[in-house]
Design a protein around this motif. Structure first.
Motif, PDB file in Angstrom:
ATOM      1  N   UNK A 230       1.634  30.632 -25.089  1.00 29.86           N
ATOM      2  CA  UNK A 230       0.787  30.660 -23.852  1.00 29.86           C
ATOM      3  C   UNK A 230       0.184  29.342 -24.089  1.00 29.86           C
ATOM      4  N   UNK A 231      -0.522  28.879 -22.843  1.00 27.31           N
ATOM      5  CA  UNK A 231      -1.380  27.614 -23.426  1.00 27.31           C
ATOM      6  C   UNK A 231      -2.515  28.040 -24.007  1.00 27.31           C
ATOM      7  N   UNK A 232      -3.015  26.836 -24.736  1.00 28.48           N
ATOM      8  CA  UNK A 232      -4.480  26.862 -25.493  1.00 28.48           C
ATOM      9  C   UNK A 232      -5.648  27.362 -24.639  1.00 28.48           C
ATOM     10  N   UNK A 233      -5.538  26.906 -23.421  1.00 27.36           N
ATOM     11  CA  UNK A 233      -6.840  27.381 -22.392  1.00 27.36           C
ATOM     12  C   UNK A 233      -6.734  28.695 -22.244  1.00 27.36           C
ATOM     13  N   UNK A 234      -5.454  29.349 -21.911  1.00 26.30           N
ATOM     14  CA  UNK A 234      -5.240  30.647 -21.610  1.00 26.30           C
ATOM     15  C   UNK A 234      -5.580  31.638 -22.791  1.00 26.30           C
TER      16      UNK A 234
ATOM     17  N   UNK B 163     -18.035  37.540 -33.155  1.00 24.81           N
ATOM     18  CA  UNK B 163     -17.526  36.267 -32.880  1.00 24.81           C
ATOM     19  C   UNK B 163     -17.870  35.700 -31.346  1.00 24.81           C
ATOM     20  N   UNK B 164     -17.751  34.471 -31.203  1.00 24.14           N
ATOM     21  CA  UNK B 164     -18.304  33.633 -30.357  1.00 24.14           C
ATOM     22  C   UNK B 164     -16.852  33.377 -29.355  1.00 24.14           C
ATOM     23  N   UNK B 165     -17.324  33.580 -28.005  1.00 26.89           N
ATOM     24  CA  UNK B 165     -16.251  33.209 -26.937  1.00 26.89           C
ATOM     25  C   UNK B 165     -16.136  31.630 -26.947  1.00 26.89           C
ATOM     26  N   UNK B 166     -14.957  31.209 -26.460  1.00 23.43           N
ATOM     27  CA  UNK B 166     -14.428  29.855 -26.689  1.00 23.43           C
ATOM     28  C   UNK B 166     -14.229  29.409 -25.427  1.00 23.43           C
ATOM     29  N   UNK B 167     -14.576  28.153 -24.666  1.00 19.75           N
ATOM     30  CA  UNK B 167     -14.401  27.821 -23.614  1.00 19.75           C
ATOM     31  C   UNK B 167     -13.006  27.112 -23.432  1.00 19.75           C
TER      32      UNK B 167
END
Length: 572
Positions: free
Chosen positions: A291-295, A311-315
């Motif tokens: 996948x892409x890193x952004x996905x 855990x913390x979400x990542x943009x």
């Protein structure tokens, strides 16, 4: 600038008569019909590379001198050549050799003195220095037909004796016992040379006793990688009774031109990728796709901190990831524990792309285009024992998987020279003539099932003992699951271009892209071993002990920039 796809580039298959080892599906660029004027720059693909006080050109036309085929099996034979068609004012630095069963697509470098255009602060600035090039003072006979008990009729190997303050860069080979003329080659001033090392033993002849043996080795610079200045000349090292602890009597060139004028500019990089970018095929039964890193970030990947419970979400850009530092165990990325976990594991082929790092290689005479592919999950391994395949439940699994392959481009001509295929803890470098191609000059890269290692051809590759037929399976095949890197790519780094390429934030994350989980593999492996015939148990147990440590625990990898080959050369 024209697109590279519009170049009058001719591909021709190898015939079985010209090279029996090549399959009919292999292709080679016919460089006689390659027009570079529309896309070469001031230095890149111009045929010349400025190293500071000297300029080098490649010569790929040769005259046959001698072959060892008369005394060795044809598959082990080596042919020696002298370069011909040397441009005016250029000087030979040594002769060339290569295995006789390979296509003759190699080259040697020839050199000439040039006026330096570098500032006075440059390393090479010194008006009192001697000339960069000088003829040798004499030649020493290294080996001839009367050495030992071998009959090497009509061949003589000569090592030049350089003047004080100069180094020899190669040997001359003749068919006569007379010493070569002193003006047949040049030696190079020592400060313009770098240390080299033997790489592959390509010819052994003579007695088993060291004092009567004769060996020929290929050479490569000791210091390679993005920062290495050593330049391969294309010559060889030969000796009778050489002690490997001794320093070599020959050297390679050193690129003291810090401007690296032969490297491609930004526009040329994109043209090269569009022209040569391989298609990556995944196994038809692959579950864990890229996948892409952004996905990966936007669909649920989480950043964890040591001592924290959530855990913390990542943009999408990774802007909230800690950057810099080292892999100190304070942070890591993991999958969510809810129903999104299995969804993320499977990746998203539609978003997948290759992340490209472009860097100098072999002293700026080559360009390495490293292409990184990201998979959210690395699947479990399959053990092969003879004709029996044993799927393993946990061994080999980990969150986050970074794999890569590297295109090596010749900066003299702009041709694809080879591709390095990364395979777990090692890899292999394959010449362009021995690759599979899907279209024009676009090669194929086969990604192995679950583990995503890269291979040049389809098949089953054993990580273990191929002789015993025991090891971890790596299955590679063509399918409808693929990514075309000539289209789906993102240029993430090219340090030599300084401000022309902006590195993404996530690339600076130096920690692990998956958690470290140590689980007890002994039970699973003991079950496998105990189910085998008694005569095989000891061999299999010893083999398990040699497997990479990553097979025995679940530990996410670090990102591309933490890998040693980000700066260093590939493991070839």
């Amino acid at each position: 600038m024209q697109s590279l796809n519009r170049l009058p580039l001719t591909l021709k298959p190898f015939s079985s008569g010209s090279n029996p080892s090549m399959a009919s599906s292999k292709f080679l660029v016919d460089t006689n019909n390659l027009t570079l004027t529309d896309w070469c720059g001031k230095g890149f693909a111009s045929g010349l590379v400025n190293l500071g006080e000297i300029e080098v050109s490649r010569v790929s036309r040769f005259e046959f001198i001698w072959s060892s085929s008369a005394m060795l099996d044809t598959k082990k034979a080596v042919t020696f050549y002298r370069p011909v068609g040397v441009p005016d004012r250029f000087h030979i630095l040594g002769h060339h050799c290569q295995p006789s069963d390979k296509p003759l697509r190699s080259f040697v470098l020839v050199a000439r003195e040039v006026e330096t255009c570098l500032p006075e602060t440059a390393d090479i600035y010194n008006q009192d220095k001697s000339p960069p090039l000088k003829n040798p003072l004499d030649f020493k006979l290294v080996w001839n037909q009367n050495a030992g008990s071998m009959e090497m009729s009509g061949v003589y190997f000569w090592l030049p004796a350089p003047p004080e303050g100069y180094k020899a860069l190669g040997y001359l080979v003749t068919n006569k016992p007379d010493k070569p003329l002193l003006d047949e080659m040049c030696c190079v001033r020592t400060d313009l040379t770098d240390k080299c090392q033997t790489y592959r033993l390509i010819l052994t002849a003579g007695s088993g006793k060291p004092e009567f043996s004769f060996q020929v080795w290929s050479l490569r610079p000791c210091e390679r990688g993005m920062l290495g200045k050593g330049v391969s000349v294309g010559t060889f090292f030969c000796s009778s009774g050489w002690n490997m602890r001794e320093d070599l009597p020959v050297a390679c060139l050193k690129n003291l031109n810090h401007m690296l004028p032969a490297m491609p500019n930004l526009q040329q990089i994109h043209a090269l990728i569009k022209h040569y970018g391989p298609t990556v095929f995944f196994h038809p039964e692959e579950i864990y796709l890229p996948s892409s890193v952004a996905w990966f970030f936007t669909n649920g990947a989480l950043l964890y901190t040591k001592g924290g419970s959530k855990g913390e979400g990542i943009d999408a850009t990774g802007s909230n990831l800690p950057v810099g530092g080292t892999n100190d165990g304070q942070f890591w990325i993991d999958l969510p524990i809810d129903d999104k976990r299995d969804f993320l594991k499977r990746g998203d082929l539609n978003s997948a792309r290759l992340y490209v790092h472009v860097k100098p290689a072999i002293g700026g005479t080559f360009t390495d285009i490293a292409m990184w592919v990201f998979c959210p999950f690395n699947g479990p391994a399959t053990l092969k024992i003879g004709i029996k395949n044993i799927p393993l439940s946990k061994i080999g699994e980990h969150v986050g998987d970074w794999e890569h392959f590297t295109l090596r481009i010749c900066n003299f001509s702009g041709e694809l020279y080879s591709i390095y295929f990364s395979q777990h803890s090692g890899g292999e470098c394959v010449d362009a003539y021995d690759l599979d191609y899907i279209e024009g000059n676009k090669a194929i890269v086969y990604s192995s099932k679950c583990g995503h290692a890269s291979y040049p051809h389809p098949g089953t590759y054993i990580q273990g003992s191929s002789k015993l037929g025991i090891g971890i399976r790596n299955d590679a095949a063509r399918s409808n699951l693929y990514v075309d890197s000539s289209i789906h790519y993102e240029l993430v780094a090219a340090e030599y271009l300084e401000n022309d390429v902006t590195e993404p934030q996530w690339l600076q994350f130096m920690r692990q892209w998956g958690p470290k989980i140590v689980y007890d593999t002994k039970t699973e492996l003991d079950k496998v071993i105990n189910a085998l015939p008694r005569m095989l148990r000891y061999s299999v147990k010893n083999l398990f002990n040699k497997f990479p440590v990553e097979l025995y625990g679940e530990e996410g990898p670090t990102g591309p920039k933490e890998k040693n080959n980000w700066i260093q050369d590939e493991r070839w």
